[in-house]
Write a protein that holds these residues in place. Structure first.
Motif, short mmCIF file in Angstrom:
data_model
loop_
_atom_site.label_atom_id
_atom_site.label_comp_id
_atom_site.label_asym_id
_atom_site.label_seq_id
_atom_site.Cartn_x
_atom_site.Cartn_y
_atom_site.Cartn_z
N GLU A 111 0.83 -1.21 0.00
CA GLU A 111 0.00 0.00 0.00
C GLU A 111 0.86 1.25 0.00
O GLU A 111 1.86 1.35 0.71
N GLY A 112 0.51 2.17 -0.86
CA GLY A 112 1.22 3.44 -0.94
C GLY A 112 2.43 3.44 -1.86
O GLY A 112 3.09 4.46 -2.02
N TYR A 113 2.73 2.31 -2.47
CA TYR A 113 3.87 2.21 -3.38
C TYR A 113 3.38 2.02 -4.80
O TYR A 113 2.34 1.45 -5.05
N SER A 114 4.18 2.50 -5.75
CA SER A 114 3.88 2.22 -7.16
C SER A 114 5.03 1.38 -7.71
O SER A 114 6.20 1.61 -7.40
N ARG A 115 4.69 0.42 -8.51
CA ARG A 115 5.67 -0.53 -9.03
C ARG A 115 6.54 0.15 -10.11
O ARG A 115 6.03 0.75 -11.04
N LEU A 116 7.85 0.02 -9.99
CA LEU A 116 8.79 0.55 -10.97
C LEU A 116 9.30 -0.52 -11.90
O LEU A 116 9.56 -0.27 -13.07
N ALA A 117 9.47 -1.72 -11.38
CA ALA A 117 9.94 -2.85 -12.18
C ALA A 117 9.36 -4.13 -11.59
O ALA A 117 9.05 -4.19 -10.41
N SER A 118 9.22 -5.13 -12.43
CA SER A 118 8.68 -6.40 -11.96
C SER A 118 9.29 -7.55 -12.76
O SER A 118 9.05 -7.67 -13.96
N GLU A 119 10.11 -8.36 -12.10
CA GLU A 119 10.71 -9.52 -12.75
C GLU A 119 10.07 -10.81 -12.29
O GLU A 119 10.11 -11.81 -12.98
N TYR A 120 9.48 -10.80 -11.12
CA TYR A 120 8.86 -11.99 -10.57
C TYR A 120 7.52 -12.22 -11.28
O TYR A 120 6.67 -11.35 -11.31
N ARG A 121 7.37 -13.40 -11.88
CA ARG A 121 6.13 -13.71 -12.60
C ARG A 121 5.12 -14.33 -11.66
O ARG A 121 5.41 -15.30 -10.99
N VAL A 122 3.95 -13.74 -11.64
CA VAL A 122 2.88 -14.22 -10.80
C VAL A 122 1.84 -14.89 -11.68
O VAL A 122 1.51 -14.38 -12.76
N GLY A 123 1.34 -16.02 -11.25
CA GLY A 123 0.32 -16.70 -12.01
C GLY A 123 -0.37 -17.76 -11.17
O GLY A 123 0.00 -18.00 -10.03
N ASP A 124 -1.37 -18.36 -11.73
CA ASP A 124 -2.12 -19.40 -11.06
C ASP A 124 -1.50 -20.75 -11.38
O ASP A 124 -0.67 -20.87 -12.28
N TYR A 125 -1.91 -21.78 -10.64
CA TYR A 125 -1.36 -23.12 -10.80
C TYR A 125 -2.45 -24.12 -11.14
O TYR A 125 -3.55 -24.06 -10.57
N VAL A 126 -2.15 -25.04 -12.04
CA VAL A 126 -3.07 -26.13 -12.38
C VAL A 126 -2.25 -27.38 -12.65
O VAL A 126 -1.26 -27.33 -13.38
N ARG A 127 -2.69 -28.50 -12.07
CA ARG A 127 -2.06 -29.80 -12.32
C ARG A 127 -3.15 -30.85 -12.27
O ARG A 127 -3.99 -30.82 -11.38
N VAL A 128 -3.13 -31.79 -13.21
CA VAL A 128 -4.16 -32.81 -13.31
C VAL A 128 -3.51 -34.19 -13.29
O VAL A 128 -2.50 -34.41 -13.96
N PHE A 129 -4.12 -35.11 -12.52
CA PHE A 129 -3.65 -36.47 -12.42
C PHE A 129 -4.81 -37.43 -12.66
O PHE A 129 -5.93 -37.15 -12.29
N THR A 130 -4.51 -38.57 -13.26
CA THR A 130 -5.49 -39.64 -13.38
C THR A 130 -5.15 -40.67 -12.31
O THR A 130 -4.05 -41.21 -12.30
N LEU A 131 -6.10 -40.92 -11.41
CA LEU A 131 -5.87 -41.86 -10.32
C LEU A 131 -6.29 -43.27 -10.73
O LEU A 131 -7.22 -43.46 -11.51
N SER A 132 -5.63 -44.25 -10.15
CA SER A 132 -6.03 -45.63 -10.37
C SER A 132 -7.24 -45.93 -9.49
O SER A 132 -7.55 -45.18 -8.56
#
Length: 133
Positions: free
Chosen positions: A75-96
């Motif tokens: 809060e109160g800051y403005s971003r000057l640079a951003s190298e860290y990539r933010v994203g959501d996660y998804v992984r799918v498995f088929t169970l026996s």
């Protein structure tokens, strides 16, 4: 480290203050899978995901792990640079069909999702005694 699934699946997400937007990508979290006795354990790295933002679903034999990362800006800051990539996660498995789907346990701690998948009693190996004839 998580592998990026696609950049075409990006979506505009509003920042907490509602002023700026960011592009979110979807990552496939890195996992370790191991066994302990009659239980299979899956450990998935999902840094930045809060417990309320994890969704683990099981539909038939398909286990889906989803984690959403909320954008964070001090809060109160403005971003000057951003190298860290933010994203959501998804992984799918088929169970026996050996997994007891009613006894699956999931826990998230420090950005690591841990699932315990016990085998059902009916599918565990049975010892057959051999008699001399």
């Amino acid at each position: 480290m998580a592998q990026e699934i696609t950049t075409q699946d990006t979506q505009d997400l509003a920042a907490p203050n509602g002023e700026t937007k960011r592009r979110a990508v979807t990552f496939m979290p890195a996992v370790d899978i191991f066994e302990r006795g009659e239980t299979t354990v899956i450990v998935a790295d999902m840094p930045g995901v809060a417990p309320d933002d994890v969704d683990v679903t099981l539909d038939r034999q398909i286990l889906t792990l989803r984690g959403k990362v909320k954008p964070h800006a001090p809060e109160g800051y403005s971003r000057l640079a951003s190298e860290y990539r933010v994203g959501d996660y998804v992984r799918v498995f088929t169970l026996s069909d050996e997994i007891d789907q009613n006894k699956i346990n999931a826990e998230l701690k420090n950005g690591v999702l841990r699932l315990e998948l016990p085998r059902s009693a009916e599918t565990q190996p049975k010892k057959i005694s051999v008699k001399a004839a």
